[in-house]
Write an enzyme that holds these catalytic residues in place. Structure first.
Site, PDB file in Angstrom:
ATOM      1  CG  ASP A  42     -42.589   7.574   5.185  1.00  0.00           C
ATOM      2  OD1 ASP A  42     -42.547   6.579   4.446  1.00  0.00           O
ATOM      3  OD2 ASP A  42     -43.037   8.671   4.805  1.00  0.00           O
ATOM      4  CD  GLU A  76     -47.367   8.651  -1.447  1.00  0.00           C
ATOM      5  OE1 GLU A  76     -47.196   9.316  -0.413  1.00  0.00           O
ATOM      6  OE2 GLU A  76     -46.710   7.640  -1.732  1.00  0.00           O
TER       7      GLU A  76
END
Length: 655
Positions: A381, A436
């Site tokens: 990430d 998200e």
């Protein structure tokens, strides 16, 4: 005219004749594109500007030309088609110090440079113009000043002229001539050791390429992001003898065909991994979206209570529904991961671990530790760059993971450009404004859901993380930053994403305890593959609706989604085999879905290739069908398996 050499013009047409490009080599190199009887691109310059002042493409001298036709196919390990036709005409124009390679496919036009300069060269800038014959509609995914975000909303403009001056967009970028119905998608492929391309408004009907300059100074102690504070005045330092990325113009006269356009993948480097038996696509349970909150369990849950006991619950859920993976996002602890991996292995479930990309780049030996724990992959990430160094990191991480037989999914990352073909252990790139975002704004809504499949999804698999069973309509929705969020759109809309979206690793974003309340819906989600033998786009219009059928073995999955408007469509099943009766599980919106977004029903019906389906979708709605051959003929009447016509009292959690 050239010094001592007359200007030369070269024409290249697609195998089917619907597209053509004309390359003019004069004082500069320009190209045009015509398609479906319409001039699409008027003379547009291309070239490479070197730091020493030379411009490859200025006063060039043609030395030779080579033409070839290719009629082949590409075998895909994990994708939406098991086999992709590779049919194109190619023209190589050999010039002093470089070749210019043009290809014409039925699906689009592409070009690239190959240089023979020797040593190292510095590329100050690349000249890549896209001058349109008229001023088309454009869906503009605004890039942001720092070029660190690909999870962008799209802003539709009725002309390039309406785009604010100086604004640039991420690619792929879609434009459309509305009267002719012709779409053009500006994209790139085979990005290797070179920065990613954006498109910058360059005039009332013009775009040009833009790239992040080479990093000069990054923020010290930047543990997560490696933010760039200062850049050089050039975009790349690279080998003087090399192939450069493809500049791609995908062209279609029917929006729906974009849902099955794989030109970016076809142009990318072929597979570099020989042994791929260990690469497993599939679906994953996951705790981050719902903050690891499990209602009614006999142990602490929530983001502050990540534990072996909690993750065993996720593993048990995954095993019960045949999910291949459980992903542990940020916050996991190494003391219990080996035990969890062993527990999961006994149940046929694999573990993926979230981690910082930066720490993998600094010390890839950390992947040895993950492998020793028993993990099957890593979710890296926060790259959030696509300058030349960042693009090197993507391939470095993919290669290091492959050495250890670890799958990888990239988050907080740039869009794909075909690297997943070379390294099929890459299951997903995020690079989409996914679920998200329901934690903090309204952008992950049904309008957006029907935009990016026609744009971003052309670049490759994505990670939207669908599966919410906590469904609200737009005006009912409120973002929930901490705790269990909601999603915008109906429950059937959410399930349809598993068929509409390309996702080699498909996440179930909601809590196991929520799915266990709705076993019929959960079983349907679990039955949907993530890789396919064939996809058949049935209908679609950018930003409005999409309908696709996907085939795996002798089974078919069909899904439809609509934007924030209710929609009725008629669908035939002519892709099915003749003289075979099939049984189908159908999930649909109900008469109550326009008010209650959780309302849906599942029923079993009998179908054949002559069946005509009335697809009625509520606003923000969807429709899903799972078809398989009937071993015994089902009843002639519809068999209702599940219905929810009233608001779900159990679909929210009191925190």
């Amino acid at each position: 005219s050239l010094t001592g050499v007359a200007a030369q013009t070269f024409e290249l047409s697609s195998p089917g004749g619907q597209l053509s490009t004309v390359v003019n080599v004069a004082e500069e190199i320009t190209y045009t594109v015509e398609g479906y009887g319409k001039q699409l691109i008027i003379p547009s310059r291309i070239g490479l500007e070197l730091y020493d002042g030379r411009i490859l493409g200025l006063n060039p001298i043609v030395l030779d030309t080579t033409f070839r036709s290719v009629n082949d196919s590409i075998q895909v390990l994990n994708g939406k088609n098991r086999q992709i036709p590779e049919i194109y005409n190619e023209l190589i124009i050999s010039l002093q110090d470089f070749d210019l390679i043009f290809r014409a496919y039925n699906e689009g036009i592409a070009y690239r440079f190959e240089t023979y300069l020797g040593g190292e060269v510095i590329i100050r800038h690349e000249i890549a113009e896209f001058n349109f014959a008229e001023d088309p509609d454009i869906w503009f995914g605004e890039g942001g000043e720092e070029m660190i975000q690909w999870e962008r909303s799209y802003y539709p403009y009725s002309s390039i002229a309406e785009v604010p001056d100086g604004q640039f967009a991420i690619t792929p970028c879609l434009l459309k001539y509305p009267e002719a119905g012709v779409c053009i998608v500006v994209a790139e492929s085979d990005l290797h050791d070179y920065p990613g391309m954006y498109v910058l408004k360059a005039g009332n009907a013009s775009l040009k390429g833009k790239w992040a300059e080479y990093p000069k100074r990054v923020q010290e102690g930047d543990y997560e992001y490696k933010r760039v504070l200062e850049r050089y005045d050039y975009i790349a330092r690279t080998d003087g003898t090399r192939l450069y990325p493809w500049r791609v113009l995908i062209v279609s006269d029917d929006d729906k065909d974009l849902l099955n356009n794989e030109l970016i993948y076809a142009l990318a480097r072929p597979r570099l991994l020989e042994d791929t038996d260990w690469i497993v696509p599939g679906k994953s349970a996951w705790e981050w979206w719902h903050d690891a909150i499990l209602e009614g369990v006999p142990f602490p849950s929530g983001p502050d209570n990540l534990s072996l006991e909690l993750y065993k619950y996720y593993v048990d859920f995954a095993a019960a529904y045949g999910l291949e993976y459980v992903t542990l996002d940020a916050g996991w602890n190494s003391w219990y991961v080996p035990q969890l991996c062993a527990y999961a292995a006994d149940k046929g479930v694999k573990i993926i671990l979230w981690y910082y990309f930066n720490l993998v780049v600094i010390d890839p030996a950390i992947l040895n530790a993950f492998k020793s724990y028993g993990a099957a992959g890593v979710k890296v990430d926060l790259i959030e760059r696509d300058d030349q160094l960042a693009i090197q990191w993507f391939e470095f991480i993919a290669k290091e993971c492959a050495k250890r037989e670890l799958v990888v999914t990239f988050h907080g990352c740039a869009k794909p450009t075909g690297l997943q073909r070379a390294y099929p252990n890459i299951l997903n790139f995020e690079a989409v404004r996914g679920a998200e975002c329901t934690k903090w704004d309204y952008t992950a809504n049904p309008n957006y859901h029907l935009q990016f499949p026609f744009m971003r999804m052309l670049a490759g698999t994505l990670d939207y993380t669908p599966g919410s069973l906590r469904n609200r309509h737009y005006e009912q929705f409120i973002p929930v930053p901490h705790g269990v969020p909601y999603s915008i759109g109906t429950r059937t809309h959410e399930v349809a994403m598993y068929v509409i979206y390309d996702q080699t690793l498909a996440y179930l974003c909601d809590a196991p305890t929520m799915y266990e309340k709705h076993p019929g819906i959960t079983s349907l989600i679990a039955s949907i593959p993530t890789t396919w033998d064939r996809i058949v786009p049935l209908a679609g219009k950018v930003g409005e609706y999409a309908v696709v059928a996907r085939n795996k073995g002798d089974e078919w999955f069909v899904a439809a989604m609509t934007n924030l408007e209710a929609r009725n469509l008629t669908l035939n099943l002519s892709f099915l085999e003749p003289e075979i009766k099939y049984k189908a599980i159908v999930m649909r919106d109900t008469n109550s879905s326009d008010v209650d977004a959780t309302s849906s029903k599942i029923e079993e019906i009998e179908v054949t290739l002559s069946t005509v389906c009335d697809v009625s979708m509520a606003r923000g709605g969807g429709w899903v069908m799972h078809i398989k051959p009937a071993e015994d003929s089902v009843q002639d009447v519809t068999c209702l398996l599940y219905t929810s016509d009233a608001a779900d009292e159990e679909d929210s959690v009191d925190l």
